[in-house]
Write a protein that holds these residues in place. Structure first.
Motif, PDB file in Angstrom:
ATOM      1  N   LEU A 104      20.871 -13.123 -37.610  1.00  0.00           N
ATOM      2  CA  LEU A 104      21.240 -13.650 -38.095  1.00  0.00           C
ATOM      3  C   LEU A 104      21.322 -14.745 -37.910  1.00  0.00           C
ATOM      4  N   LYS A 105      21.201 -16.324 -38.671  1.00  0.00           N
ATOM      5  CA  LYS A 105      20.835 -17.657 -38.935  1.00  0.00           C
ATOM      6  C   LYS A 105      21.530 -18.571 -38.488  1.00  0.00           C
ATOM      7  N   GLY A 118      32.019 -12.062 -23.154  1.00  0.00           N
ATOM      8  CA  GLY A 118      30.744 -12.039 -22.409  1.00  0.00           C
ATOM      9  C   GLY A 118      29.714 -10.931 -23.129  1.00  0.00           C
ATOM     10  N   THR A 119      29.967  -9.748 -23.641  1.00  0.00           N
ATOM     11  CA  THR A 119      29.150  -9.244 -24.461  1.00  0.00           C
ATOM     12  C   THR A 119      28.921  -9.860 -25.842  1.00  0.00           C
ATOM     13  N   LEU A 120      30.173 -10.297 -26.221  1.00  0.00           N
ATOM     14  CA  LEU A 120      29.462 -10.865 -27.849  1.00  0.00           C
ATOM     15  C   LEU A 120      28.393 -12.062 -28.450  1.00  0.00           C
ATOM     16  N   TYR A 121      28.982 -13.010 -27.452  1.00  0.00           N
ATOM     17  CA  TYR A 121      28.424 -14.211 -27.375  1.00  0.00           C
ATOM     18  C   TYR A 121      26.666 -13.765 -26.734  1.00  0.00           C
ATOM     19  N   PRO A 122      26.047 -13.392 -26.020  1.00  0.00           N
ATOM     20  CA  PRO A 122      25.208 -13.207 -25.591  1.00  0.00           C
ATOM     21  C   PRO A 122      24.605 -12.049 -27.674  1.00  0.00           C
ATOM     22  N   LEU A 123      25.611 -11.197 -27.253  1.00  0.00           N
ATOM     23  CA  LEU A 123      24.034 -10.365 -28.326  1.00  0.00           C
ATOM     24  C   LEU A 123      24.183 -11.454 -30.019  1.00  0.00           C
ATOM     25  N   LEU A 124      25.216 -12.132 -30.212  1.00  0.00           N
ATOM     26  CA  LEU A 124      24.627 -12.863 -31.331  1.00  0.00           C
ATOM     27  C   LEU A 124      22.945 -13.658 -31.604  1.00  0.00           C
ATOM     28  N   ARG A 125      23.396 -14.336 -29.814  1.00  0.00           N
ATOM     29  CA  ARG A 125      21.898 -15.158 -28.848  1.00  0.00           C
ATOM     30  C   ARG A 125      20.768 -13.822 -29.963  1.00  0.00           C
ATOM     31  N   ARG A 126      21.416 -12.850 -29.378  1.00  0.00           N
ATOM     32  CA  ARG A 126      19.718 -11.602 -29.138  1.00  0.00           C
ATOM     33  C   ARG A 126      19.427 -11.427 -30.583  1.00  0.00           C
ATOM     34  N   LEU A 127      20.779 -11.304 -32.009  1.00  0.00           N
ATOM     35  CA  LEU A 127      20.313 -11.187 -33.032  1.00  0.00           C
ATOM     36  C   LEU A 127      20.025 -12.079 -34.141  1.00  0.00           C
ATOM     37  N   PRO A 151      16.232 -13.564 -22.581  1.00  0.00           N
ATOM     38  CA  PRO A 151      15.408 -12.442 -23.226  1.00  0.00           C
ATOM     39  C   PRO A 151      14.608 -12.284 -22.540  1.00  0.00           C
ATOM     40  N   GLU A 152      13.885 -11.884 -21.614  1.00  0.00           N
ATOM     41  CA  GLU A 152      13.569 -10.775 -20.732  1.00  0.00           C
ATOM     42  C   GLU A 152      14.231 -10.288 -19.551  1.00  0.00           C
ATOM     43  N   PRO A 153      13.354  -9.540 -18.967  1.00  0.00           N
ATOM     44  CA  PRO A 153      13.493  -9.754 -16.929  1.00  0.00           C
ATOM     45  C   PRO A 153      13.756 -10.310 -16.753  1.00  0.00           C
ATOM     46  N   GLN A 154      14.082 -11.292 -15.607  1.00  0.00           N
ATOM     47  CA  GLN A 154      13.854 -12.202 -15.003  1.00  0.00           C
ATOM     48  C   GLN A 154      13.303 -11.962 -13.429  1.00  0.00           C
ATOM     49  N   TYR A 155      12.431 -11.362 -13.330  1.00  0.00           N
ATOM     50  CA  TYR A 155      11.698 -10.613 -12.000  1.00  0.00           C
ATOM     51  C   TYR A 155       9.912 -10.935 -12.060  1.00  0.00           C
ATOM     52  N   LEU A 156       9.519 -11.536 -10.772  1.00  0.00           N
ATOM     53  CA  LEU A 156       8.091 -11.465 -10.773  1.00  0.00           C
ATOM     54  C   LEU A 156       7.868 -10.101 -10.824  1.00  0.00           C
TER      55      LEU A 156
END
Lengths: 315, 113
Positions: B69-70, B54-63, A70-75
């Protein structure tokens, strides 16, 4: 499929704990679907060989985790890293110089004894230990600032061009200076609260070394006051960093802190001895007091002075 | 057309950049009905839009984290699957993005001739 389980677990290792189980479960489900579908389409068994092919296409666990993160993973991010590197480059030679001075002083105190490498070996050990401790404190301080600035930006309003600093802006802050102050406060607070015995004169001799603690029991009377001051100074520095510039309230707070520090020094000068070698330390405290009083006046002047008018206004 | 794969040449990376925004629109439109990750990939693929998993699945989580999305876990044929669907906010955004897409396509169409 063992390979998919191992892959999902490995991706999870790079993710924050709160989302790890969820992402791992989802990846297992998605990748199993993918492998089974591919097996049907290609008419081959859905084994580890096919799984390896699918996973290779999916990407390395580290890359996949970076897309989920969710956010950049660096210190310490790219914005603060140059300042961090400079701070470390200053801190290490200063520490080395201090340790070297202590060794040389120790040698001079015992001129009759033959020269030996033992004090230098001890000094190297002291240097390495101090360097590690200080590096830890400095990294923590920078990481805290990085996190604080990132949060401040995430909650911030839209960028306003009128907030751009003037070319010669007296309210512009030095990021390096503020962060270095945070580091000094953290290091001093740690030293005086948890390792007061380290505030000492170290005399290295051939076979062993002597340590003469400097603080007297009377020092503990002032410690709550000094701790409060450190805490307030830490919060102020962090607030100034988050705002990115001096404002009127933070300047007043800075002035208040300087007056507070001068008052604490005055109490120390007038009170019972807090250091051994009282005469010398009182002279030093008096100098600090004078410096602090002058600094308070300078801060007050900056607060109250009127900004020079722009050239066109003067015309 | 494969979207989201690691690209090497400047031409490929520019092309990927051009299509990245369209991917969100495509996902939001297709998720007016509930789908799980792999079925969504198939659906888009059947319609001619190949997307790197590898692009689609993380995009779903981000949306989903943005409230567009629910999702809900469901067990089917002994396998747990996470189903996604556009939220009210997501559907509204899909309509807005679709309008923008049409307008942009019309302008670019005129420009490129």
């Amino acid at each position: 499929m063992d390979l998919i389980n191992r892959y999902a677990h490995e991706v999870g290792q790079y993710l924050p704990h709160r989302m790890r189980a969820d992402v791992e479960a989802e990846l297992r489900s998605l990748l199993t679907d993918s492998v089974e579908e591919r097996a049907r389409a290609e008419g081959v068994p859905a084994g580890d060989e096919l799984a390896a092919k699918v996973l290779r296409e999916f990407g390395t666990p580290k890359d996949v985790a970076a897309r989920y993160a969710p956010e950049p993973q660096y210190l310490i991010g790219p914005r603060l890293y140059p300042a961090y590197r400079t701070a470390v480059r200053i801190m290490l030679p200063v520490l080395a110089a201090v340790v070297l001075v202590l060794v040389v002083v120790g040698q001079f105190r015992h001129p009759g004894e033959p020269p030996s490498v033992v004090p230098f070996i001890r000094a190297t050990g002291s240097f390495l230990w101090s360097a590690l401790v200080n590096l830890g404190i400095m990294t923590l301080v920078f990481a805290l600032v990085e996190r604080s600035m990132r949060r401040s930006e995430a909650n911030g309003k839209a960028w306003d061009p009128s907030s751009l600093p003037q070319v010669d802006d007296p309210d512009r802050i030095s990021y390096f200076g503020r962060i270095f102050s945070l580091y000094i406060i953290a290091a001093l607070a740690l030293l005086f609260n948890f390792f007061p015995d380290w505030v000492a004169v170290y005399v290295f001799r051939n076979s062993d070394g002597n340590v003469y603690p400097l603080l007297t029991p009377a020092f503990s009377r002032y410690l709550p006051l000094i701790n409060t001051w450190w805490l307030l100074a830490f919060v102020l520095n962090l607030a100034v960093l988050r705002q990115g510039r001096w404002t009127r309230p933070t300047r007043w707070a800075d002035f208040g802190l300087e007056v507070g520090w001068a008052s604490i020094l005055l109490l120390i000068v007038l009170g019972p001895p807090v250091f051994r070698y009282d005469d010398l330390t009182k002279v030093i405290a008096q100098w600090f007091l004078i410096f602090s009083a002058i600094n308070a006046c300078v801060l007050l002047y900056r607060l109250l002075r009127r900004r020079p008018a722009e050239p066109w206004a003067r015309a | 057309m494969v979207m989201g794969e690691t690209q090497q040449t400047p031409r490929d990376s520019l092309s990927l950049e051009l299509r990245r925004g369209a991917l969100v629109l495509a996902v939001l439109v297709e998720l007016r009905h509930e789908e799980y990750g792999y079925s969504l990939k198939k659906l888009l693929s059947d319609k001619g839009l190949e997307i790197d998993e590898g692009t689609l699945y993380p995009l779903l989580r981000r949306l989903e984290s943005q409230g567009l999305l629910k999702s809900a876990w469901r067990v089917e044929d002994g396998r747990p699957r996470r189903y996604y669907q556009a939220s009210v906010q997501g559907e509204k955004l899909a309509k807005e993005l679709a309008a923008e897409w049409r307008a942009l396509a019309a302008v670019i169409g005129k420009l490129v001739g």
